[in-house]
Design a protein around this motif. Structure first.
Motif, mmCIF file in Angstrom:
data_model
loop_
_atom_site.group_PDB
_atom_site.id
_atom_site.type_symbol
_atom_site.label_atom_id
_atom_site.label_comp_id
_atom_site.label_asym_id
_atom_site.label_seq_id
_atom_site.Cartn_x
_atom_site.Cartn_y
_atom_site.Cartn_z
ATOM 1 N N GLN B 75 2.770 -4.641 13.861
ATOM 2 C CA GLN B 75 1.969 -5.418 12.922
ATOM 3 C C GLN B 75 2.806 -6.498 12.247
ATOM 4 N N SER B 78 2.631 -9.298 14.717
ATOM 5 C CA SER B 78 1.323 -9.979 14.639
ATOM 6 C C SER B 78 1.205 -10.840 13.403
ATOM 7 N N SER B 143 1.007 -4.274 -5.650
ATOM 8 C CA SER B 143 -0.058 -4.698 -4.739
ATOM 9 C C SER B 143 -1.413 -4.195 -5.233
ATOM 10 N N LEU B 144 -1.406 -3.026 -5.912
ATOM 11 C CA LEU B 144 -2.660 -2.498 -6.462
ATOM 12 C C LEU B 144 -3.144 -3.369 -7.616
ATOM 13 N N GLN B 147 -4.127 -6.778 -6.191
ATOM 14 C CA GLN B 147 -5.084 -6.726 -5.080
ATOM 15 C C GLN B 147 -4.731 -7.753 -4.003
ATOM 16 N N THR B 148 -3.434 -7.960 -3.821
ATOM 17 C CA THR B 148 -3.045 -8.953 -2.826
ATOM 18 C C THR B 148 -3.216 -8.373 -1.431
ATOM 19 N N THR B 149 -3.441 -9.251 -0.482
ATOM 20 C CA THR B 149 -3.495 -8.768 0.897
ATOM 21 C C THR B 149 -2.110 -8.868 1.537
ATOM 22 N N SER B 150 -1.239 -9.671 0.932
ATOM 23 C CA SER B 150 0.111 -9.777 1.508
ATOM 24 C C SER B 150 0.874 -8.500 1.202
ATOM 25 N N ASN B 151 1.803 -8.159 2.088
ATOM 26 C CA ASN B 151 2.405 -6.840 1.999
ATOM 27 C C ASN B 151 3.707 -6.801 1.212
ATOM 28 N N LEU B 154 6.250 -4.326 2.077
ATOM 29 C CA LEU B 154 5.873 -2.912 2.062
ATOM 30 C C LEU B 154 6.108 -2.261 3.428
ATOM 31 N N GLY B 155 5.767 -2.998 4.482
ATOM 32 C CA GLY B 155 5.954 -2.483 5.837
ATOM 33 C C GLY B 155 7.419 -2.208 6.135
#
Lengths: 120, 192
Positions: B75, B78, B143-144, B147-151, B154-155
Protein backbone atom coordinates in the motif's frame (compact mmCIF):
# COMPACT_ATOMS: atom_id res chain seq x y z
CA UNK A 1 -33.89 0.23 11.95
CA UNK A 2 -32.69 -1.69 8.96
CA UNK A 3 -29.76 -4.07 9.40
CA UNK A 4 -26.67 -3.51 7.31
CA UNK A 5 -24.65 -6.51 6.20
CA UNK A 6 -21.67 -7.10 3.91
CA UNK A 7 -20.31 -10.44 2.76
CA UNK A 8 -16.58 -10.98 3.24
CA UNK A 9 -14.24 -10.46 0.28
CA UNK A 10 -10.50 -11.01 -0.13
CA UNK A 11 -9.77 -7.65 1.46
CA UNK A 12 -12.91 -6.63 3.32
CA UNK A 13 -14.55 -8.25 6.35
CA UNK A 14 -17.95 -9.78 6.87
CA UNK A 15 -20.01 -7.10 8.56
CA UNK A 16 -23.31 -7.60 10.38
CA UNK A 17 -24.88 -4.52 11.95
CA UNK A 18 -28.06 -5.48 13.78
CA UNK A 19 -29.77 -2.40 15.16
CA UNK A 20 -32.57 -4.17 17.08
CA UNK A 21 -30.25 -6.62 18.80
CA UNK A 22 -27.60 -3.92 19.30
CA UNK A 23 -24.84 -6.11 17.89
CA UNK A 24 -22.17 -4.89 15.47
CA UNK A 25 -19.90 -7.62 14.22
CA UNK A 26 -16.76 -7.50 12.04
CA UNK A 27 -15.05 -10.75 11.06
CA UNK A 28 -12.30 -11.81 8.70
CA UNK A 29 -9.81 -9.44 7.14
CA UNK A 30 -9.83 -5.76 6.38
CA UNK A 31 -7.12 -4.28 4.21
CA UNK A 32 -8.77 -2.33 1.41
CA UNK A 33 -6.50 0.26 -0.12
CA UNK A 34 -9.03 3.00 0.54
CA UNK A 35 -10.78 1.95 3.71
CA UNK A 36 -12.94 5.09 3.79
CA UNK A 37 -14.89 3.87 0.73
CA UNK A 38 -15.74 0.64 2.53
CA UNK A 39 -16.34 2.09 6.01
CA UNK A 40 -18.27 5.24 5.05
CA UNK A 41 -21.70 3.51 4.86
CA UNK A 42 -20.89 1.67 8.10
CA UNK A 43 -20.04 4.91 9.93
CA UNK A 44 -23.22 6.50 8.53
CA UNK A 45 -25.28 3.54 9.78
CA UNK A 46 -23.70 3.96 13.22
CA UNK A 47 -24.61 7.66 13.31
CA UNK A 48 -28.25 6.73 12.58
CA UNK A 49 -28.17 3.91 15.15
CA UNK A 50 -26.89 6.25 17.86
CA UNK A 51 -30.00 8.45 17.52
CA UNK A 52 -31.96 5.68 19.27
CA UNK A 53 -29.62 2.85 20.24
CA UNK A 54 -30.70 -0.52 21.67
CA UNK A 55 -30.64 -0.77 25.52
CA UNK A 56 -27.17 -2.30 25.25
CA UNK A 57 -24.66 -2.50 22.42
CA UNK A 58 -22.05 -5.16 21.78
CA UNK A 59 -19.28 -4.49 19.25
CA UNK A 60 -17.54 -7.66 18.15
CA UNK A 61 -14.15 -7.37 16.43
CA UNK A 62 -12.96 -10.71 15.14
CA UNK A 63 -10.36 -9.78 12.55
CA UNK A 64 -7.41 -11.81 11.38
CA UNK A 65 -5.70 -9.01 9.47
CA UNK A 66 -6.22 -5.31 9.15
CA UNK A 67 -4.19 -2.48 7.70
CA UNK A 68 -3.41 0.89 9.27
CA UNK A 69 -6.13 2.72 7.39
CA UNK A 70 -8.69 0.21 8.70
CA UNK A 71 -7.43 0.71 12.26
CA UNK A 72 -8.33 4.39 11.96
CA UNK A 73 -11.83 3.48 10.78
CA UNK A 74 -12.35 1.05 13.66
CA UNK A 75 -11.14 3.65 16.15
CA UNK A 76 -13.45 6.31 14.66
CA UNK A 77 -16.33 3.86 14.95
CA UNK A 78 -15.56 2.97 18.58
CA UNK A 79 -15.06 6.65 19.32
CA UNK A 80 -18.67 7.36 18.37
CA UNK A 81 -19.88 5.02 21.16
CA UNK A 82 -17.90 6.56 24.01
CA UNK A 83 -20.94 8.39 25.39
CA UNK A 84 -23.40 5.58 24.79
CA UNK A 85 -24.31 3.66 27.93
CA UNK A 86 -24.00 -0.13 28.14
CA UNK A 87 -21.63 -0.46 25.21
CA UNK A 88 -19.03 -3.22 25.35
CA UNK A 89 -16.31 -4.31 22.96
CA UNK A 90 -15.53 -8.00 22.46
CA UNK A 91 -12.05 -8.28 20.94
CA UNK A 92 -11.07 -11.64 19.49
CA UNK A 93 -7.61 -12.79 18.47
CA UNK A 94 -6.18 -16.08 17.26
CA UNK A 95 -4.47 -17.99 20.06
CA UNK A 96 -0.88 -17.21 19.16
CA UNK A 97 -1.50 -13.82 17.57
CA UNK A 98 0.13 -11.58 20.17
CA UNK A 99 0.18 -8.63 17.75
CA UNK A 100 -3.61 -8.57 17.49
CA UNK A 101 -4.03 -8.88 21.27
CA UNK A 102 -1.53 -6.04 21.80
CA UNK A 103 -3.40 -3.94 19.26
CA UNK A 104 -6.69 -4.52 21.09
CA UNK A 105 -5.08 -3.52 24.39
CA UNK A 106 -3.81 -0.30 22.82
CA UNK A 107 -7.23 0.47 21.38
CA UNK A 108 -8.70 0.00 24.85
CA UNK A 109 -6.24 2.63 26.14
CA UNK A 110 -7.36 5.06 23.43
CA UNK A 111 -11.10 4.46 23.72
CA UNK A 112 -13.17 4.91 26.85
CA UNK A 113 -15.19 1.68 26.57
CA UNK A 114 -14.92 -1.67 28.41
CA UNK A 115 -13.02 -4.25 26.34
CA UNK A 116 -13.14 -7.99 26.89
CA UNK A 117 -10.46 -10.11 25.23
CA UNK A 118 -11.18 -13.55 23.82
CA UNK A 119 -9.06 -16.19 22.14
CA UNK A 120 -10.37 -17.92 19.03
CA UNK B 1 23.57 0.31 -24.32
CA UNK B 2 21.80 1.45 -21.17
CA UNK B 3 21.13 -0.73 -18.15
CA UNK B 4 17.54 -1.38 -19.14
CA UNK B 5 18.43 -2.59 -22.64
CA UNK B 6 21.13 -4.82 -21.17
CA UNK B 7 18.69 -6.40 -18.73
CA UNK B 8 16.18 -7.02 -21.54
CA UNK B 9 18.82 -8.55 -23.78
CA UNK B 10 19.92 -10.79 -20.93
CA UNK B 11 16.42 -12.04 -20.24
CA UNK B 12 16.07 -13.06 -23.89
CA UNK B 13 19.17 -15.22 -23.60
CA UNK B 14 18.63 -18.78 -22.35
CA UNK B 15 21.88 -18.86 -20.39
CA UNK B 16 20.95 -15.66 -18.63
CA UNK B 17 17.46 -16.97 -17.95
CA UNK B 18 19.01 -20.05 -16.40
CA UNK B 19 21.38 -17.86 -14.39
CA UNK B 20 18.48 -15.78 -13.12
CA UNK B 21 16.65 -18.95 -12.15
CA UNK B 22 19.75 -20.38 -10.42
CA UNK B 23 20.34 -17.15 -8.55
CA UNK B 24 17.01 -17.72 -6.80
CA UNK B 25 17.56 -21.01 -4.98
CA UNK B 26 14.65 -23.10 -3.82
CA UNK B 27 12.59 -21.72 -1.00
CA UNK B 28 14.46 -18.44 -0.72
CA UNK B 29 12.18 -16.36 -2.89
CA UNK B 30 8.59 -16.48 -1.70
CA UNK B 31 7.43 -14.03 -4.33
CA UNK B 32 9.09 -11.51 -6.62
CA UNK B 33 7.12 -9.12 -8.81
CA UNK B 34 8.43 -6.31 -10.96
CA UNK B 35 6.15 -4.20 -13.09
CA UNK B 36 3.14 -1.97 -13.03
CA UNK B 37 1.11 -1.74 -9.81
CA UNK B 38 -2.61 -1.10 -9.47
CA UNK B 39 -5.18 -2.28 -6.90
CA UNK B 40 -5.96 -5.47 -8.87
CA UNK B 41 -2.28 -6.37 -9.19
CA UNK B 42 -1.69 -5.61 -5.50
CA UNK B 43 -4.49 -8.04 -4.67
CA UNK B 44 -3.07 -10.74 -6.92
CA UNK B 45 0.44 -10.32 -5.52
CA UNK B 46 -0.90 -10.53 -1.94
CA UNK B 47 -2.98 -13.56 -2.73
CA UNK B 48 -0.01 -15.34 -4.31
CA UNK B 49 2.24 -14.31 -1.41
CA UNK B 50 -0.28 -15.77 1.03
CA UNK B 51 -0.54 -19.00 -0.90
CA UNK B 52 3.26 -19.35 -0.97
CA UNK B 53 3.57 -18.55 2.74
CA UNK B 54 0.91 -21.17 3.45
CA UNK B 55 2.84 -23.73 1.46
CA UNK B 56 5.87 -23.04 3.68
CA UNK B 57 3.60 -24.11 6.54
CA UNK B 58 4.81 -21.26 8.65
CA UNK B 59 3.64 -21.00 12.20
CA UNK B 60 0.57 -18.70 12.38
CA UNK B 61 2.23 -15.69 13.94
CA UNK B 62 5.15 -15.70 11.48
CA UNK B 63 2.83 -15.93 8.49
CA UNK B 64 0.59 -13.20 9.87
CA UNK B 65 3.56 -10.89 10.43
CA UNK B 66 4.88 -11.46 6.91
CA UNK B 67 1.43 -10.92 5.42
CA UNK B 68 0.74 -7.79 7.48
CA UNK B 69 4.07 -6.21 6.55
CA UNK B 70 3.45 -7.15 2.90
CA UNK B 71 0.04 -5.40 3.00
CA UNK B 72 1.56 -2.17 4.32
CA UNK B 73 4.53 -2.27 1.91
CA UNK B 74 2.28 -2.80 -1.10
CA UNK B 75 0.00 0.00 0.00
CA UNK B 76 3.00 2.29 0.47
CA UNK B 77 3.93 1.54 -3.15
CA UNK B 78 0.39 2.30 -4.33
CA UNK B 79 -0.05 5.45 -2.29
CA UNK B 80 3.35 7.06 -2.25
CA UNK B 81 5.14 6.15 -5.46
CA UNK B 82 5.40 8.82 -8.14
CA UNK B 83 5.23 6.82 -11.33
CA UNK B 84 5.43 8.42 -14.71
CA UNK B 85 5.80 7.25 -18.30
CA UNK B 86 9.55 7.05 -18.00
CA UNK B 87 9.53 5.17 -14.68
CA UNK B 88 6.28 3.19 -14.51
CA UNK B 89 7.47 0.12 -12.66
CA UNK B 90 7.87 -0.88 -9.04
CA UNK B 91 9.33 -4.01 -7.48
CA UNK B 92 8.20 -6.16 -4.57
CA UNK B 93 9.99 -9.18 -3.11
CA UNK B 94 9.45 -11.48 -0.15
CA UNK B 95 12.44 -13.68 0.55
CA UNK B 96 13.86 -15.75 3.37
CA UNK B 97 17.42 -16.33 4.49
CA UNK B 98 19.15 -17.40 7.70
CA UNK B 99 15.94 -17.83 9.64
CA UNK B 100 14.61 -14.40 8.67
CA UNK B 101 11.96 -13.09 6.33
CA UNK B 102 12.85 -10.09 4.18
CA UNK B 103 10.09 -7.98 2.66
CA UNK B 104 11.45 -5.48 0.16
CA UNK B 105 9.92 -2.90 -2.10
CA UNK B 106 11.22 -0.38 -4.58
CA UNK B 107 9.43 2.50 -6.23
CA UNK B 108 10.08 5.85 -7.82
CA UNK B 109 9.53 8.99 -5.76
CA UNK B 110 10.09 12.67 -6.51
CA UNK B 111 13.57 13.67 -5.36
CA UNK B 112 12.17 16.53 -3.29
CA UNK B 113 10.37 14.01 -1.05
CA UNK B 114 13.59 12.24 -0.04
CA UNK B 115 14.46 14.49 2.85
CA UNK B 116 11.11 14.23 4.63
CA UNK B 117 10.88 10.47 4.14
CA UNK B 118 14.48 9.97 5.27
CA UNK B 119 13.82 12.02 8.41
CA UNK B 120 10.76 9.88 9.23
CA UNK B 121 12.67 6.62 8.68
CA UNK B 122 15.69 7.83 10.69
CA UNK B 123 13.38 8.85 13.55
CA UNK B 124 11.68 5.43 13.54
CA UNK B 125 15.07 3.68 13.52
CA UNK B 126 16.27 5.52 16.64
CA UNK B 127 13.33 4.27 18.73
CA UNK B 128 13.11 1.15 20.87
CA UNK B 129 9.86 -0.88 21.00
CA UNK B 130 8.42 1.29 23.79
CA UNK B 131 9.32 4.50 21.90
CA UNK B 132 7.71 3.11 18.75
CA UNK B 133 4.57 2.27 20.69
CA UNK B 134 4.38 5.86 21.99
CA UNK B 135 4.93 7.29 18.50
CA UNK B 136 2.27 4.93 17.09
CA UNK B 137 -0.30 5.90 19.73
CA UNK B 138 0.46 9.57 19.22
CA UNK B 139 0.09 9.28 15.43
CA UNK B 140 -3.20 7.41 15.82
CA UNK B 141 -4.56 10.02 18.24
CA UNK B 142 -3.63 12.82 15.85
CA UNK B 143 -5.22 11.09 12.90
CA UNK B 144 -8.40 10.57 14.95
CA UNK B 145 -8.51 14.20 15.98
CA UNK B 146 -7.92 15.56 12.51
CA UNK B 147 -9.85 12.84 10.66
CA UNK B 148 -7.12 13.03 8.07
CA UNK B 149 -6.93 10.44 5.36
CA UNK B 150 -3.16 10.80 5.12
CA UNK B 151 -1.30 8.26 7.18
CA UNK B 152 1.51 10.47 8.55
CA UNK B 153 3.90 7.53 8.60
CA UNK B 154 1.47 5.27 10.47
CA UNK B 155 2.16 2.46 8.00
CA UNK B 156 5.92 2.72 8.43
CA UNK B 157 5.65 2.81 12.23
CA UNK B 158 3.39 -0.21 12.14
CA UNK B 159 5.87 -2.10 9.90
CA UNK B 160 8.74 -1.20 12.28
CA UNK B 161 6.78 -2.48 15.27
CA UNK B 162 5.90 -5.77 13.59
CA UNK B 163 9.46 -6.22 12.33
CA UNK B 164 11.23 -5.49 15.63
CA UNK B 165 14.33 -4.58 13.60
CA UNK B 166 15.72 -1.45 12.00
CA UNK B 167 14.10 -0.58 8.68
CA UNK B 168 16.48 -0.74 5.72
CA UNK B 169 16.30 1.92 3.03
CA UNK B 170 18.24 3.57 0.25
CA UNK B 171 17.56 6.36 -2.23
CA UNK B 172 19.16 6.21 -5.68
CA UNK B 173 18.82 9.25 -7.93
CA UNK B 174 17.51 8.29 -11.37
CA UNK B 175 17.63 11.84 -12.72
CA UNK B 176 17.60 15.27 -11.04
CA UNK B 177 13.85 15.06 -10.30
CA UNK B 178 13.33 11.38 -9.52
CA UNK B 179 14.80 8.84 -7.15
CA UNK B 180 14.30 5.13 -6.62
CA UNK B 181 13.34 4.35 -3.04
CA UNK B 182 14.39 0.88 -1.85
CA UNK B 183 12.85 -0.28 1.40
CA UNK B 184 13.25 -3.43 3.43
CA UNK B 185 11.73 -4.82 6.61
CA UNK B 186 12.95 -8.07 8.10
CA UNK B 187 12.01 -10.18 11.07
CA UNK B 188 13.14 -13.49 12.52
CA UNK B 189 10.91 -16.51 12.06
CA UNK B 190 9.55 -17.60 15.35
CA UNK B 191 11.23 -20.73 16.61
CA UNK B 192 8.54 -23.17 17.64
Amino acid sequence: MKNLTFEATFETPQVVLDGNAGVLEFSGRSHPEDSLIFYKPILNWVSDYLKSPAPSTRIVIRLEYFNTSTSKMILSLLNKFENTENTVVDWFHFGEDEDMLECGKEFSELINLPFTFHTI
Amino acid sequence: MNLRDMALKNLCDFDELFNLHSSMPDNQVIIAYEGEFNPQITQSVLSLAERNLDSKMEEGQTKRRAYNIAIECLQNISTHSDRDEKNPNCIFVIGQRDGHYFISSGNTIKADKIEKLKRKLDQINTLDPEGLKQLHMQAIKESLKNQTTSNSGLGLISIARKSGKKLGFQFTLIDPENAFFCFQASFPKKSV
